[in-house]
Design an enzyme around this catalytic site. Structure first.
Site, mmCIF file in Angstrom:
data_model
loop_
_atom_site.group_PDB
_atom_site.id
_atom_site.type_symbol
_atom_site.label_atom_id
_atom_site.label_comp_id
_atom_site.label_asym_id
_atom_site.label_seq_id
_atom_site.Cartn_x
_atom_site.Cartn_y
_atom_site.Cartn_z
ATOM 1 C CG HIS B 43 40.861 30.045 35.224
ATOM 2 N ND1 HIS B 43 40.974 30.414 36.540
ATOM 3 C CD2 HIS B 43 39.654 30.486 34.801
ATOM 4 C CE1 HIS B 43 39.872 31.058 36.899
ATOM 5 N NE2 HIS B 43 39.056 31.107 35.861
ATOM 6 C CB SER B 88 39.925 32.365 42.784
ATOM 7 O OG SER B 88 40.125 31.811 41.502
ATOM 8 C CG HIS B 89 36.874 37.073 39.508
ATOM 9 N ND1 HIS B 89 36.245 38.173 39.027
ATOM 10 C CD2 HIS B 89 36.999 36.235 38.439
ATOM 11 C CE1 HIS B 89 35.988 38.009 37.736
ATOM 12 N NE2 HIS B 89 36.433 36.852 37.366
ATOM 13 C CG HIS B 91 45.664 36.789 38.232
ATOM 14 N ND1 HIS B 91 46.501 36.159 37.348
ATOM 15 C CD2 HIS B 91 46.169 36.545 39.457
ATOM 16 C CE1 HIS B 91 47.466 35.557 38.028
ATOM 17 N NE2 HIS B 91 47.278 35.771 39.305
ATOM 18 N NE ARG B 110 27.332 34.537 34.922
ATOM 19 C CZ ARG B 110 28.018 35.598 35.338
ATOM 20 N NH1 ARG B 110 27.410 36.585 35.939
ATOM 21 N NH2 ARG B 110 29.324 35.680 35.136
ATOM 22 C CD GLN B 234 36.196 38.934 33.449
ATOM 23 O OE1 GLN B 234 36.328 39.301 34.595
ATOM 24 N NE2 GLN B 234 36.905 37.943 32.942
ATOM 25 C CG ASP B 490 38.578 22.738 47.986
ATOM 26 O OD1 ASP B 490 38.324 23.036 46.817
ATOM 27 O OD2 ASP B 490 38.933 21.596 48.327
ATOM 28 N N GLY B 527 34.609 23.220 44.176
ATOM 29 C CA GLY B 527 35.757 24.058 44.485
ATOM 30 C C GLY B 527 36.401 24.618 43.245
#
Lengths: 233, 735
Positions: B43, B88-89, B91, B110, B234, B490, B527
């Site tokens: 990640h 992406s977020h 999970h 941000r 979070q 992307d 991306g």
């Protein structure tokens, strides 16, 4: 005519209002920080839309206790024009400058869309540039816009012409289908008894230029200018 | 000495641990192991994807900042730059959809204002299982609420997006958030920390225990245990984010900020080491000075926390109080927690005691890189065994069209975008629902068109072609709005890259995106890669979401997908051909996912150039990309205008194709346009110049959608009826 637009922490539409006053209406305008203790020198104060203090507790509740609100109350008492748009309306209601409350939308969701408003009458500082019954195309964007007030106060408001805008269909019919959020009597905008403090949930500054698909919101700013220049009545 | 069990659980393997020992010349302590584990996770460190991502074209005359910063930036004229990125977020959203989606928005926003740009628009790309599944309905509804709750509060309009529903996402939904912002080209802020002795400042929200090891969590597959691993998710506070936007932009405006980075994945660990590494600096910070919202936090917890709405910045020495004053005016914490040094080492103290001592570049840049095996998956051969002549012939096309219009992948996304404030900042001149959102650039006469797109079913059938189509289609959407494509961002969502079949999908996709971007001359400027999107061992469809930004030279010459005037001519511009492979029709009417889509990049390029010139010349009244559901659905969608619907009547011939293919096939490189008949000759001439075929197929008018195929009227449906089915379909599924 000098305009002031208040910035609370979390205000989002201060710059939109400033742009319309300055670029579209060609009037001088300042942004006013929420800690200001005076709004002297302004002919009209605008409380803009957004999420003041995150709308935590209740929409507008915390902002209504900001230092600047003391000055806004004084300006209102002095007969200056005060306009609250969306969150600004919620702040004015919480501050007791306007009757009634704004509750969560009937469907419990945020709603953003263009819709139609019927101008109840044109004998006000905020509608004198419209014709009575005129249908305006202006968008809403809110989570807590369901207007409520008790029957007795509502009757007084109706009698005094304090209801300025109602949600309607494109043809001007005020119906349950045209009510986006469950507001009592399809109410979208009201003024105080004296007629110098107005709150509305729809955003006139979002529909004040042709490129935004409607310039109808301009009529509200024009009405205020005409009032300040005493060209009506 | 750290037990192997401990570092393995954190995500380091034995070889990596040995490498850490070699770098440090000793055993790392617990905090240090945590820092390496998170920075060397896929990640943060892109250890599997990095060699492949090098294939992307990333330069061009407009590019001011390519990949490697918080976001990319392109010149859009008049001395202005647009900063853009998608992330992406996934999970977190699978476990806690509201907060997962909300903080996804917060994180990407941000990244934009960290570059000094005012966030001007948000987009999102979402994937869920089918809405017939109760948990999917919950995930979908909560994720949409989360995006709305966060984005609306911070005053950044959510102007466009896409959502697809497919079983492959049932256990692992995708939440990709995209944002763009506007900044003067010479005011772009960067994350490099330089200047020995310059103060390091922590600003924004307080640090708590939330999100510890979120980045590592994102680097493993989801399983039943994931439900119990809520600590990695979070919690967002959009109000603080809004204050942080205003304070940061005001502080950057003073010119006293040397470098700035948001604390996203891997929190303080990532921001301290990356900023120091980029500036060839070292850094000393004392984490006892970090504002906390919980007591008794260990150095490990402070360094790994992913609490939201926090930034790290380096100010110019002597100006820290001025910077502090701005953040405090906005009611935010701003604390000097350390200084820059010149030895390249990041030293973390806890109340004066050394808690970690690591070379910045060893975490931020010298991530282990793995060249993974790639193998073509077995399913590819199976899905390619597709003989369309074996499909039963359809006699009655009307119910099929109605079925397609109700499909959640095709139906109106109004239920979603009604919940997003898409008008704040009063720039949105083409509202959601058209092919792309159009934003004006105030005071310039120019505009932007922006969209995000990916048909992941095509990518499943052929990751290379499918990904190239994703670029082509996103670019086509922007072109249909009157804009010239300028940049791509992307978000590459795939399964576990340690499986050779998944890595093959990933590499093919990157190659396909690269080929398309090169063909169109559009660079990738930013991306994100999201791997391990699997649940119970089954991977999602490969999903490279492609965001495209286009520039409109004259905002008065923008275009939408809706028919405007009765009697306008309706024209099919582009290249007809077979298109049943991977189509929504094939899945909806025949229950099959099969075949192999196709794309000719040269034809596509000619088509887009032709359409753009036609719009710029003021020839077209509408332009609509022909996509899912084919020509029949595109015709219907062009009829459904919120400002007043129109009917249409067309005559087409199947011309060697199956009849269902002519109606519902998804052959690429086709655009449905309408125009005043008096302009037809000019369009015909223009199309000939670009060597693009054109067919006049009918006219706008009436109150029905009428399609005459091979001489018989096979579709005659009331617009009112099919429009309400199309508009209400998603909401009905949730009711």
């Amino acid at each position: 005519m000098k305009f002031g637009v208040v910035i609370f922490p979390g205000s989002n539409c201060d710059c939109d209002c400033r742009r319309v006053v300055e670029q579209v209406m060609e009037q001088p305008v300042d942004l006013i920080w929420h800690e200001a203790d005076s709004v002297d020198g302004y002919d009209c104060i605008i409380l803009p839309g957004g999420f003041s203090y995150g709308n935590y507790l209740r929409a507008g509740a915390i902002a209504s206790h900001s230092p600047v609100m003391g000055a806004v109350k004084k300006a209102a008492a002095d007969g200056k024009l005060v306009m609250g748009i969306c969150n600004g309306f919620q702040v004015l209601a919480e501050a007791g400058l306007l009757p009634g409350v704004l509750q969560r939308n009937k469907n419990l969701r945020f709603i953003c869309k263009f819709l139609h408003l019927k101008v109840e009458h044109n004998k006000s500082a905020f509608t004198n540039a419209c014709s009575p019954g005129q249908v305006l195309r202006i968008p809403i964007a809110h989570d807590e816009g369901k207007y409520y007030v008790d029957t007795k106060v509502l009757a007084e408001m109706e009698a005094k012409g304090q209801v300025l805008f109602r949600y309607c269909d494109a043809g001007g019919t005020v119906s349950a289908e045209a009510n986006p959020n469950g507001s009592l009597g399809n109410i979208a905008g009201i003024c105080n008894r004296k007629g110098n403090v107005m709150g509305m949930m729809p955003y006139p500054e979002r529909s004040a230029e042709e490129i935004l698909t409607s310039a109808d919101g301009r009529l509200i700013f024009e009405s205020m200018l005409r009032h300040l220049r005493q060209v009506w009545k | 000495m750290i037990e192997p069990k401990v570092y393995r659980e954190m995500g380091l393997n034995d070889v990596e641990y040995a490498q850490v020992m070699k770098i440090l010349g000793r055993h790392p302590n617990y905090t240090e192991v945590g820092m390496y584990a998170v920075m060397w996770s896929e990640h943060c460190g892109y250890k599997y994807s990095r060699p492949v991502l090098k294939l992307f074209p990333t330069t061009g005359p407009r590019v001011l900042q390519g990949p490697g910063e918080n976001a990319g930036a392109v010149d859009v004229g008049d001395g202005m730059a647009v900063v853009m990125k998608i992330e992406s977020h996934n999970h977190p959203s699978a476990v806690e959809p509201y907060e997962g989606a909300a903080t996804g928005v917060g994180g990407i926003v941000r990244d934009i204002f960290t570059m000094g740009a005012r966030p001007m628009a948000a987009l999102n790309s979402l994937r869920f299982g089918e809405l017939s599944d109760a948990r999917t309905r919950y995930l979908f509804d909560r994720a949409v609420s989360g995006i709305a709750g966060y984005g609306n509060c911070i005053g950044v309009p959510s102007v466009a997006g896409e959502v697809y529903f497919d079983d492959s996402y049932e256990g692992n939904p995708l939440i990709n958030a995209m944002c763009l912002g506007l900044v003067k080209s010479d005011k772009i802020a960067r994350s490099s920390a330089s200047g020995v002795g310059n103060p390091v400042m922590y600003v924004g929200a307080k640090t708590g225990r939330d999100g510890i090891h979120g980045a590592t969590f994102a680097s493993v597959e989801l399983s039943d245990e994931s439900e119990e691993r809520r600590s990695p998710t979070q919690v967002g506070d959009p109000f603080t984010e809004k204050l942080l936007i205003e304070a940061t932009l005001e502080a950057l405006n003073t010119g006293h900020i040397v470098g700035i980075q948001d604390m996203g994945a891997a929190g303080l660990t990532c921001s301290t080491t990356e900023m120091a590494a980029k500036g060839d600096s070292g850094m000393e910070v004392d984490i006892s000075l970090v504002p906390r919202r919980e007591e008794g936090m260990t150095p490990y917890e402070v360094m790994l926390s992913e609490s939201q709405e926090r930034m790290l910045l380096v100010a110019a020495k002597g100006h820290e109080n001025e910077v502090k004053g701005i953040f405090e005016k906005w009611g935010l914490n701003a604390v000097v927690i350390g200084r820059l040094t010149d030895d390249g080492i990041v030293r973390i103290y806890d109340n004066g005691e050394l808690a970690a001592e690591v070379p910045a570049k060893s975490l931020a840049e010298d991530t282990p890189v793995y060249h993974m095996d790639a193998r073509i998956p077995d399913y590819i051969a199976q899905v390619r065994r597709f003989d369309k002549d074996e499909l039963p012939q359809i006699e009655d096309f009307e119910p099929i069209l109605e079925l397609l219009l109700r499909r959640h992948n095709i139906a109106s996304k109004e239920y979603i975008y009604r919940q997003y404030d898409h008008m704040a900042q009063i720039n949105t001149v083409v509202l959601p629902g058209s092919d792309a959102a159009v934003l004006r650039l105030k005071g310039t006469g120019r505009g932007l068109a922006v969209t995000v797109d990916c048909n992941s079913r095509y990518c499943y059938l052929d990751p290379y072609i499918g990904s190239a189509i994703a670029v082509a289609e996103a670019a086509r959407n922007v072109v249909c709005s009157g804009a010239e494509p300028a940049a791509v961002t992307d978000c590459l969502n795939f399964g576990n890259p340690e499986k050779p079949e998944i890595f093959w999908q990933f590499r093919q996709a990157v190659e396909g995106i690269s080929a398309a971007c090169r063909a169109f001359g559009v660079p990738v400027i930013s991306g994100n890669v999201s791997f391990y999107n699997e649940s119970q061992g089954i991977a999602i469809y490969p999903t490279p979401a492609i965001g495209v930004l286009g520039v409109i030279e004259n905002i008065e010459r923008r275009c939408t997908s809706f028919f405007k005037n009765d009697d306008d001519a309706v024209v099919l511009l582009g290249f007809n051909g077979p298109g049943l492979d991977g189509s929504e029709y094939l899945k909806a009417a025949h229950g099959r996912v099969a075949g192999c889509p196709s794309l000719d990049l040269d034809k596509e390029k000619r088509l887009q150039a032709c359409c753009l010139e036609a719009i710029r010349s003021g020839l077209l009244a509408s332009a609509h990309d022909i996509a899912e559901g084919g020509l029949a659905v595109a015709l219907a969608e062009s009829c459904f205008n919120t400002e007043g619907s129109h009917g249409v009547s067309v005559e087409i011939s199947s011309d060697g194709l199956r009849q269902d293919d002519a109606l519902f096939g998804e052959a690429q490189s086709r655009i449905l346009v309408s125009l005043d008949p008096s302009k037809l000759d000019s369009l015909i001439k223009l199309a000939a110049e670009h060597d693009v075929p054109l067919m006049v197929i009918g006219a706008v008018g009436g109150s029905n959608l009428i399609i005459d195929l091979d001489g018989s009227k096979i579709i005659d449906l009331k617009i009112e009826k099919i429009e309400s089915a199309w508009r209400g379909s998603i909401e009905e599924a949730l009711a």
